[in-house]
Design a protein around this motif. Sequence first.
Motif, PDB file in Angstrom:
ATOM      1  N   LEU A  58     -64.451  71.449 -26.142  1.00  0.00           N
ATOM      2  CA  LEU A  58     -64.326  70.159 -25.463  1.00  0.00           C
ATOM      3  C   LEU A  58     -64.857  69.026 -26.327  1.00  0.00           C
ATOM      4  O   LEU A  58     -64.342  67.907 -26.291  1.00  0.00           O
ATOM      5  CB  LEU A  58     -65.044  70.200 -24.116  1.00  0.00           C
ATOM      6  CG  LEU A  58     -64.379  71.070 -23.059  1.00  0.00           C
ATOM      7  CD1 LEU A  58     -65.254  71.179 -21.830  1.00  0.00           C
ATOM      8  CD2 LEU A  58     -63.013  70.515 -22.695  1.00  0.00           C
ATOM      9  N   TYR A  59     -65.899  69.313 -27.083  1.00  0.00           N
ATOM     10  CA  TYR A  59     -66.423  68.310 -28.003  1.00  0.00           C
ATOM     11  C   TYR A  59     -65.351  67.938 -29.029  1.00  0.00           C
ATOM     12  O   TYR A  59     -65.115  66.761 -29.304  1.00  0.00           O
ATOM     13  CB  TYR A  59     -67.673  68.842 -28.702  1.00  0.00           C
ATOM     14  CG  TYR A  59     -68.317  67.849 -29.619  1.00  0.00           C
ATOM     15  CD1 TYR A  59     -69.127  66.844 -29.116  1.00  0.00           C
ATOM     16  CD2 TYR A  59     -68.122  67.903 -30.995  1.00  0.00           C
ATOM     17  CE1 TYR A  59     -69.731  65.920 -29.948  1.00  0.00           C
ATOM     18  CE2 TYR A  59     -68.710  66.993 -31.832  1.00  0.00           C
ATOM     19  CZ  TYR A  59     -69.520  66.005 -31.308  1.00  0.00           C
ATOM     20  OH  TYR A  59     -70.101  65.088 -32.145  1.00  0.00           O
ATOM     21  N   LEU A  60     -64.674  68.934 -29.571  1.00  0.00           N
ATOM     22  CA  LEU A  60     -63.601  68.666 -30.526  1.00  0.00           C
ATOM     23  C   LEU A  60     -62.402  68.015 -29.838  1.00  0.00           C
ATOM     24  O   LEU A  60     -61.722  67.178 -30.427  1.00  0.00           O
ATOM     25  CB  LEU A  60     -63.184  69.960 -31.223  1.00  0.00           C
ATOM     26  CG  LEU A  60     -64.258  70.605 -32.097  1.00  0.00           C
ATOM     27  CD1 LEU A  60     -63.789  71.956 -32.611  1.00  0.00           C
ATOM     28  CD2 LEU A  60     -64.657  69.691 -33.231  1.00  0.00           C
ATOM     29  N   GLY A  61     -62.154  68.389 -28.590  1.00  0.00           N
ATOM     30  CA  GLY A  61     -61.080  67.774 -27.822  1.00  0.00           C
ATOM     31  C   GLY A  61     -61.323  66.295 -27.579  1.00  0.00           C
ATOM     32  O   GLY A  61     -60.375  65.518 -27.416  1.00  0.00           O
ATOM     33  N   ALA A  62     -62.573  65.896 -27.552  1.00  0.00           N
ATOM     34  CA  ALA A  62     -62.893  64.472 -27.391  1.00  0.00           C
ATOM     35  C   ALA A  62     -62.365  63.666 -28.572  1.00  0.00           C
ATOM     36  O   ALA A  62     -62.031  62.479 -28.425  1.00  0.00           O
ATOM     37  CB  ALA A  62     -64.399  64.275 -27.244  1.00  0.00           C
ATOM     38  N   LEU A  63     -62.257  64.292 -29.724  1.00  0.00           N
ATOM     39  CA  LEU A  63     -61.678  63.610 -30.888  1.00  0.00           C
ATOM     40  C   LEU A  63     -60.196  63.315 -30.648  1.00  0.00           C
ATOM     41  O   LEU A  63     -59.691  62.270 -31.075  1.00  0.00           O
ATOM     42  CB  LEU A  63     -61.855  64.457 -32.143  1.00  0.00           C
ATOM     43  CG  LEU A  63     -63.297  64.711 -32.577  1.00  0.00           C
ATOM     44  CD1 LEU A  63     -63.342  65.665 -33.759  1.00  0.00           C
ATOM     45  CD2 LEU A  63     -64.002  63.403 -32.910  1.00  0.00           C
ATOM     46  N   ILE A  64     -59.510  64.210 -29.950  1.00  0.00           N
ATOM     47  CA  ILE A  64     -58.101  63.968 -29.616  1.00  0.00           C
ATOM     48  C   ILE A  64     -57.988  62.809 -28.635  1.00  0.00           C
ATOM     49  O   ILE A  64     -57.098  61.964 -28.753  1.00  0.00           O
ATOM     50  CB  ILE A  64     -57.450  65.244 -29.061  1.00  0.00           C
ATOM     51  CG1 ILE A  64     -57.413  66.315 -30.155  1.00  0.00           C
ATOM     52  CG2 ILE A  64     -56.048  64.970 -28.527  1.00  0.00           C
ATOM     53  CD1 ILE A  64     -56.969  67.675 -29.688  1.00  0.00           C
ATOM     54  N   VAL A  65     -58.888  62.748 -27.678  1.00  0.00           N
ATOM     55  CA  VAL A  65     -58.894  61.638 -26.725  1.00  0.00           C
ATOM     56  C   VAL A  65     -59.172  60.323 -27.457  1.00  0.00           C
ATOM     57  O   VAL A  65     -58.529  59.296 -27.183  1.00  0.00           O
ATOM     58  CB  VAL A  65     -59.921  61.878 -25.597  1.00  0.00           C
ATOM     59  CG1 VAL A  65     -60.051  60.672 -24.700  1.00  0.00           C
ATOM     60  CG2 VAL A  65     -59.539  63.109 -24.795  1.00  0.00           C
ATOM     61  N   ALA A  66     -60.081  60.349 -28.403  1.00  0.00           N
ATOM     62  CA  ALA A  66     -60.369  59.144 -29.188  1.00  0.00           C
ATOM     63  C   ALA A  66     -59.156  58.756 -30.027  1.00  0.00           C
ATOM     64  O   ALA A  66     -58.827  57.558 -30.140  1.00  0.00           O
ATOM     65  CB  ALA A  66     -61.578  59.377 -30.085  1.00  0.00           C
TER      66      ALA A  66
END
Length: 134
Positions: free
Chosen positions: A38-46
């Motif tokens: 999820l932490y890495l997925g936050a990069l996709i959201v950004a």
Amino acid sequence: MSDARVPRERPLSPHLTVWRWHITMAASILHRVTGVGLYLGALIVAWWAVSLAAGPEAYDQFRGLIGSPLGKFVLFGMTVSFFYHLASGIRHSVWDLGHGLTIKSANALAVASFAFAIAATVAVWFIAFTTGAL
């Protein structure tokens, strides 16, 4: 007489190869793994937010990549991670309240976390496909 000391072998700490796998152990490890995901997925959201602010061309490029089979696979993984991490966090909150600490109930909560993650992911992706969102 020599002052040289011969180093002794030190004992090894118990690790995954020593312990017998059980469901709560797998649930705990998966909770950590999904947190990192999820932490890495936050990069996709950004990246989504930046591409949206950058204009139509950048956003179309983002949509093209996220709409590809690889992009959908990553989104599916993020969905599973989100729902499992949510359920596992609730499981931890139940434990923090002092409930579900017996072996039988801890195992049941772990199974419920897995079941919820699977059911919620399937429901979200079914809705997405039937409404044409994907």
